[in-house]
Design an enzyme around this catalytic site. Structure first.
Site, PDB file in Angstrom:
ATOM      1  N   SER A   1      47.457  44.441  43.547  1.00 40.66           N
ATOM      2  CA  SER A   1      46.208  43.706  43.364  1.00 40.66           C
ATOM      3  C   SER A   1      44.999  44.591  43.626  1.00 40.66           C
ATOM      4  O   SER A   1      44.915  45.259  44.661  1.00 40.66           O
ATOM      5  CB  SER A   1      46.154  42.496  44.304  1.00 40.66           C
ATOM      6  OG  SER A   1      47.046  41.504  43.904  1.00 40.66           O
TER       7      SER A   1
ATOM      8  N   ASP B   1      37.372  36.803  41.011  1.00 39.66           N
ATOM      9  CA  ASP B   1      38.321  37.526  41.851  1.00 39.66           C
ATOM     10  C   ASP B   1      37.965  39.014  41.935  1.00 39.66           C
ATOM     11  O   ASP B   1      38.830  39.882  41.842  1.00 39.66           O
ATOM     12  CB  ASP B   1      39.754  37.352  41.346  1.00 39.66           C
ATOM     13  CG  ASP B   1      40.797  37.725  42.406  1.00 39.66           C
ATOM     14  OD1 ASP B   1      40.428  37.781  43.595  1.00 39.66           O
ATOM     15  OD2 ASP B   1      41.954  37.979  42.035  1.00 39.66           O
TER      16      ASP B   1
ATOM     17  N   GLY C   1      50.596  44.105  46.304  1.00 39.22           N
ATOM     18  CA  GLY C   1      50.051  45.397  46.691  1.00 39.22           C
ATOM     19  C   GLY C   1      49.370  46.102  45.539  1.00 39.22           C
ATOM     20  O   GLY C   1      48.526  46.979  45.734  1.00 39.22           O
TER      21      GLY C   1
ATOM     22  N   HIS D   1      40.680  38.384  46.519  1.00 35.71           N
ATOM     23  CA  HIS D   1      41.739  37.867  47.389  1.00 35.71           C
ATOM     24  C   HIS D   1      42.355  38.945  48.274  1.00 35.71           C
ATOM     25  O   HIS D   1      43.081  38.626  49.220  1.00 35.71           O
ATOM     26  CB  HIS D   1      42.810  37.139  46.571  1.00 35.71           C
ATOM     27  CG  HIS D   1      43.728  38.026  45.780  1.00 35.71           C
ATOM     28  ND1 HIS D   1      43.583  38.239  44.430  1.00 35.71           N
ATOM     29  CD2 HIS D   1      44.797  38.750  46.155  1.00 35.71           C
ATOM     30  CE1 HIS D   1      44.537  39.039  44.004  1.00 35.71           C
ATOM     31  NE2 HIS D   1      45.296  39.363  45.034  1.00 35.71           N
TER      32      HIS D   1
END
Length: 533
Positions: free
Chosen positions: A264, A188, A262, A158
């Site tokens: 992630s 992901d 941020g 993402h």
């Protein structure tokens, strides 16, 4: 003098005088207290204590001191990178030649995740111009980490999804345009490559050794603040995320490490500086950290990364079943020894499970020797099996364990969509059809007419439509328009067959109904409430 002490002193001079004018009363009160103490102290302990007595000597501490992460951060920090994913939205020109912002449904998913539900700055629902936003585009800030000397980088799907350009910035301030080797939405995970050599990189941990209670450290770029360090403990492992149904193949690591937008794609590290997971999600009512964070286990991430490098996509195994959790009511209804396992409520026709002989009502207890405690444990195990391989299943059926071997095939988009259906009620046919007159649950059912059977994708002789669920079944969750496929393991294809299957049901007995609603199938436990109607 503290407040507690002040509250215990007399509140005025007059009160002080009153106390001094009554010495005899004060002495009597003290005497009463002293006289009562020996009685309490000499009370005999019970013959059988509720718990063992305290140890004579203190036990050795199980935790000694707090860790110092300074050396760890200095050692591994250079391998953590900042990722800037830039999108250039398509714009339409107005009559004056000025650009228009895209509609909300045109904004890429990662962009909405980064800026939250209020929209993009200066865009639909946005809150003004962002000084860091490039002209004619938008930017998402995330984290990542190097896994090889020659520039392979792991991050979240993402973070880079839909990006036109991806820039990786190292701790020495060098910046590289990154190539997206591949990206997988369900895990992901995204694999990037930058053109550089002799880079620092992180080593991965043995995922099976990650346990609840262990210290872990996160390094990332929350709100664009590069190389911020937070620490906490592992709260749980193998956690399914009910709010991310498209990621049912990920057994998340839950932590209390502070993670924000941020972070992630950044690494979750153990105290040896090894990567145990990729920080991915938080649970939040406000958009900020609230004490619950989720990371993708590193073995799942590396499996996806290797496949992305080799063939540009991730393949997963599937059984072709739909499963549900075992509740106390379902355990009682099926007379199971416990609630461990995944209850099958649907077997996809022609799939691996169908060919192997699995049927609704079976409970999968283990896969290749790994025990299944909850239904959410099954998808990650099967998903990590290479398509074409065989899996050994232990299935509980009619109170006995049955060993089955299933040839796992590849999960495709259509199959994945079939595993998660809507909750819309069925629409029974309008034409007259025989209805049930009496059964122990008070359900009024109707045969399925040919038109409705075709619309509901039912086989000939399969299912009966609920016209009125009655009190007992209605309270349990059965609705008008539901299709009852079976009573326990006994299939029903008509109103008369439903009555026969329920014959002999006694008041207070729990009956399992396999019910299809829309595209979902589930078992519903119904307790018979009284005499037949």
């Amino acid at each position: 003098m503290n407040r507690l002490t002040m509250n215990r002193l007399p509140t005025s001079l007059s009160a002080d005088r009153r106390l001094r004018s009554r010495p005899l009363h004060s002495l009597m009160l003290v005497g009463a207290i002293v006289a009562a103490l020996p009685v309490a102290c000499t009370a005999q302990p019970p013959a059988t204590p509720i718990a063992p007595p305290p140890a004579a000597t203190p036990a050795a501490p199980l935790v000694a001191g707090l860790p110092d992460f300074t050396h760890l951060v200095q050692r591994v920090g250079p391998a953590v990178v900042n990722i800037s994913a830039e999108v250039t939205p398509k714009r339409e020109r107005t009559a004056r030649g000025q650009p228009q912002m895209p509609d909300e449904d045109q904004i890429p998913e990662f962009f909405r995740r980064f800026f939250g539900p209020d929209g993009i700055p200066g865009g639909p629902g946005g809150g003004g111009q962002n000084p860091r936003q490039p002209r004619g585009g938008a930017r998402s800030i995330g984290s990542g980490f190097l896994i090889s000397q020659d520039g392979y980088v792991l991050t979240n799907h993402h973070v880079v999804d839909g990006a036109d350009t991806v820039t990786v910035k190292l701790t020495d301030r060098r910046e590289f345009k990154a190539k997206v080797i591949g990206s997988d939405e369900q895990s992901d995970v995204a694999l990037l490559k930058i053109d550089a050599k002799d880079l620092p990189f992180l080593r991965t941990a043995n995922a099976s050794l990650t346990k609840a209670g262990q210290w872990v450290v996160a390094i990332g770029s929350p709100f664009g603040l590069d190389h911020s360090v937070t620490a906490g403990i592992v709260s749980a492992v193998g956690r399914s995320n009910p709010y991310a149904p498209d990621q049912r193949y990920v057994p998340f690591i839950q932590t209390d490490v502070a993670i924000n937008q941020g972070n992630s794609g950044g690494p979750l590290l153990n105290t040896s500086g090894e990567v145990v997971g990729i920080n991915s999600q938080i649970f939040s009512n406000s958009g900020g950290y609230m004490g619950v964070s989720f990371a993708i286990p590193i073995d799942v991430a590396m499996n996806s990364a290797e496949q992305l490098r080799a063939k540009g996509k991730v393949s997963r195994g599937q059984l072709g079943v739909v499963v549900e959790p075992l509740t106390a009511e379902k355990v009682a209804g099926f007379k199971l020894p416990d609630s461990a396992g995944a209850l099958i409520n649907q077997v996809l026709p022609g799939g691996p499970a169908d060919k192997a002989g699995l049927v609704p009502g079976d409970v999968i207890r283990s896969v290749n020797g790994t025990k299944i405690y909850e239904s959410s444990d099954l998808p990650p195990l099967i998903g990590n099996i290479a398509p074409g391989s065989k899996a050994r299943l232990t299935v509980l059926r009619d109170g006995k364990n049955v060993e089955l071997t299933v040839a796992v095939n590849e999960l495709d988009g259509a199959s994945a969509a079939g595993l998660t259906g809507g909750d819309a009620p069925n629409r029974p046919g309008d034409s007259a059809a025989p209805e049930s007159k009496s059964n122990a649950l008070g359900i009024v059912a109707q045969d399925v007419d040919p038109a409705a059977r075709q619309r509901l994708s039912l086989k000939p002789g399969e299912g009966v439509v609920v016209r009125d669920p009655g009190d007992s079944a209605g309270e349990a969750g059965v609705r008008q328009g539901d299709v009852i496929l079976s009573v326990g393991r006994t299939p029903v294809g008509s109103a008369a067959a439903l009555n026969r299957a329920l014959a002999g049901t006694k008041s207070g007995q729990t009956v399992m109904l396999l019910v299809r609603r829309g595209t979902q199938t589930q078992f519903i436990a119904v307790q018979a409430g009284g005499a037949e109607k």
